[in-house]
Design a protein around this motif. Structure first.
Motif, PDB file in Angstrom:
ATOM      1  N   SER A   1      85.469  41.013  62.846  1.00 44.04           N
ATOM      2  CA  SER A   1      83.875  40.768  62.130  1.00 44.04           C
ATOM      3  C   SER A   1      83.723  42.480  61.787  1.00 44.04           C
ATOM      4  O   SER A   1      83.825  43.249  62.448  1.00 44.04           O
ATOM      5  CB  SER A   1      83.072  40.369  63.146  1.00 44.04           C
ATOM      6  N   LEU A   2      83.232  42.466  60.429  1.00 48.19           N
ATOM      7  CA  LEU A   2      82.988  44.060  60.123  1.00 48.19           C
ATOM      8  C   LEU A   2      81.347  43.901  59.421  1.00 48.19           C
ATOM      9  O   LEU A   2      81.123  42.793  59.090  1.00 48.19           O
ATOM     10  CB  LEU A   2      83.994  44.191  59.090  1.00 48.19           C
ATOM     11  N   GLY A   3      80.948  44.990  59.200  1.00 49.28           N
ATOM     12  CA  GLY A   3      79.502  45.199  58.497  1.00 49.28           C
ATOM     13  C   GLY A   3      78.639  45.762  59.159  1.00 49.28           C
ATOM     14  O   GLY A   3      78.738  46.537  60.259  1.00 49.28           O
ATOM     15  N   SER A   4      77.409  45.593  58.882  1.00 51.71           N
ATOM     16  CA  SER A   4      76.137  45.941  59.486  1.00 51.71           C
ATOM     17  C   SER A   4      75.238  44.825  59.499  1.00 51.71           C
ATOM     18  O   SER A   4      74.398  44.346  58.598  1.00 51.71           O
ATOM     19  CB  SER A   4      75.637  47.204  58.747  1.00 51.71           C
TER      20      SER A   4
ATOM     21  N   ILE B   1      73.428  35.792  58.208  1.00 52.21           N
ATOM     22  CA  ILE B   1      72.657  37.152  58.820  1.00 52.21           C
ATOM     23  C   ILE B   1      71.678  37.106  57.902  1.00 52.21           C
ATOM     24  O   ILE B   1      71.179  36.602  56.992  1.00 52.21           O
ATOM     25  CB  ILE B   1      73.683  38.260  58.651  1.00 52.21           C
ATOM     26  N   GLY B   2      70.957  38.215  58.196  1.00 55.33           N
ATOM     27  CA  GLY B   2      69.582  38.503  57.170  1.00 55.33           C
ATOM     28  C   GLY B   2      70.043  38.768  55.898  1.00 55.33           C
ATOM     29  O   GLY B   2      71.074  39.393  55.286  1.00 55.33           O
ATOM     30  N   ILE B   3      68.947  38.747  54.921  1.00 57.03           N
ATOM     31  CA  ILE B   3      69.117  38.996  53.556  1.00 57.03           C
ATOM     32  C   ILE B   3      69.724  40.341  53.120  1.00 57.03           C
ATOM     33  O   ILE B   3      70.264  40.418  52.243  1.00 57.03           O
ATOM     34  CB  ILE B   3      67.908  38.521  52.679  1.00 57.03           C
ATOM     35  N   ASN B   4      69.151  41.324  53.972  1.00 58.97           N
ATOM     36  CA  ASN B   4      69.498  42.729  53.636  1.00 58.97           C
ATOM     37  C   ASN B   4      70.644  43.120  54.535  1.00 58.97           C
ATOM     38  O   ASN B   4      70.949  44.395  54.547  1.00 58.97           O
ATOM     39  CB  ASN B   4      68.103  43.580  53.818  1.00 58.97           C
ATOM     40  N   GLU B   5      71.311  42.257  55.281  1.00 58.27           N
ATOM     41  CA  GLU B   5      72.513  42.713  56.096  1.00 58.27           C
ATOM     42  C   GLU B   5      73.704  42.577  55.375  1.00 58.27           C
ATOM     43  O   GLU B   5      73.822  41.892  54.225  1.00 58.27           O
ATOM     44  CB  GLU B   5      72.412  42.110  57.373  1.00 58.27           C
ATOM     45  N   HIS B   6      75.011  42.923  55.799  1.00 62.71           N
ATOM     46  CA  HIS B   6      76.145  43.005  55.363  1.00 62.71           C
ATOM     47  C   HIS B   6      77.259  42.434  56.505  1.00 62.71           C
ATOM     48  O   HIS B   6      77.175  42.997  57.549  1.00 62.71           O
ATOM     49  CB  HIS B   6      76.535  44.374  54.449  1.00 62.71           C
ATOM     50  N   ARG B   7      77.973  41.707  55.911  1.00 65.17           N
ATOM     51  CA  ARG B   7      78.974  41.166  56.929  1.00 65.17           C
ATOM     52  C   ARG B   7      80.400  40.901  55.937  1.00 65.17           C
ATOM     53  O   ARG B   7      80.229  40.270  55.083  1.00 65.17           O
ATOM     54  CB  ARG B   7      78.371  39.756  57.794  1.00 65.17           C
ATOM     55  N   TYR B   8      81.498  41.268  56.746  1.00 71.06           N
ATOM     56  CA  TYR B   8      82.751  41.085  55.947  1.00 71.06           C
ATOM     57  C   TYR B   8      83.560  40.648  57.254  1.00 71.06           C
ATOM     58  O   TYR B   8      83.438  40.628  58.430  1.00 71.06           O
ATOM     59  CB  TYR B   8      83.365  42.540  55.382  1.00 71.06           C
TER      60      TYR B   8
END
Length: 202
Positions: free
Chosen positions: A86-89, A129-136
């Motif tokens: 899992s990656l992102g913020s 996840i949240g609309i302003n978050e990022h996940r890769y």
């Protein structure tokens, strides 16, 4: 894609996933490694994704808010595992959880975490996840058809079975019937897992 695949971070992700497989599933890791080496030796035009990994395939989900719906990866090796990073913020307490449906588990899955799951037989997904978050995500696996291709002498089924006698087909059917049990025998049990001493202070 080539830039991503050859980035040092992804090389480390790949190596880590393979090392975790070796640590907890040594027999299965050897099985993956032996078949990958045979595949590459048979076809010199094939390019290995990562020298540090026994997995044949890799997928990158670029997001920006990657969410997989409930599914099984039925084309993967049935008794095998896939490594998911899992990656992102994002706030892993609020979203991005990994769900393993048959196990009735909802697992926090923070950015930078890696998990190995039997993705071909357990339905899985991850929460939003949240609309302003990022996940890769970065996933490694090996397709079951690669193992069949190798075990059939690098032949398609039609060519492999062509010219076989009834006895030979019967023997092949018996081997196929025992394949699942042989695969399960490569998985560790609580009695076979050995905890290693903590050497972090050395």
């Amino acid at each position: 894609m080539s830039t991503v695949v050859h980035h040092k971070s992804f090389e480390r992700f790949a190596g880590f996933g393979s090392k975790v497989l070796a640590a907890w599933y040594p027999d299965l890791q050897s099985y993956y490694g032996e078949h990958l080496e045979a595949l590459l030796a048979n076809d010199p035009t094939l390019i290995r994704n990562y020298s540090s990994s026994v997995f044949a395939c890799a997928t990158v989900n670029f997001g920006p808010r990657t969410q997989c719906f409930r599914h099984t990866d039925c084309a993967n090796l049935p008794f095998g595992l896939c490594a998911i990073t899992s990656l992102g913020s994002f706030d892993h307490k609020q979203g991005g959880h990994l769900i393993l449906w048959q196990c009735r588990l909802v697992i926090e899955f923070p950015p930078g975490s890696t998990v190995l799951i039997p993705s071909a037989v357990i339905s899985h997904c991850n929460t939003a996840i949240g609309i302003n978050e990022h996940r890769y995500s970065f996933t490694q696996y090996s397709a079951g058809s690669l193992f069949r291709w190798i075990q059939h002498g690098f032949k398609l089924d039609d060519e492999y079975y062509k010219g076989m006698t009834e006895d030979e087909i019967s023997e092949d059917t018996k081997q196929n019937a025992s394949r699942w049990a042989n695969g399960l025998s490569m998985l560790p049990t609580l009695n076979t897992i050995r905890c290693t001493p903590d050497v972090s202070d050395d």
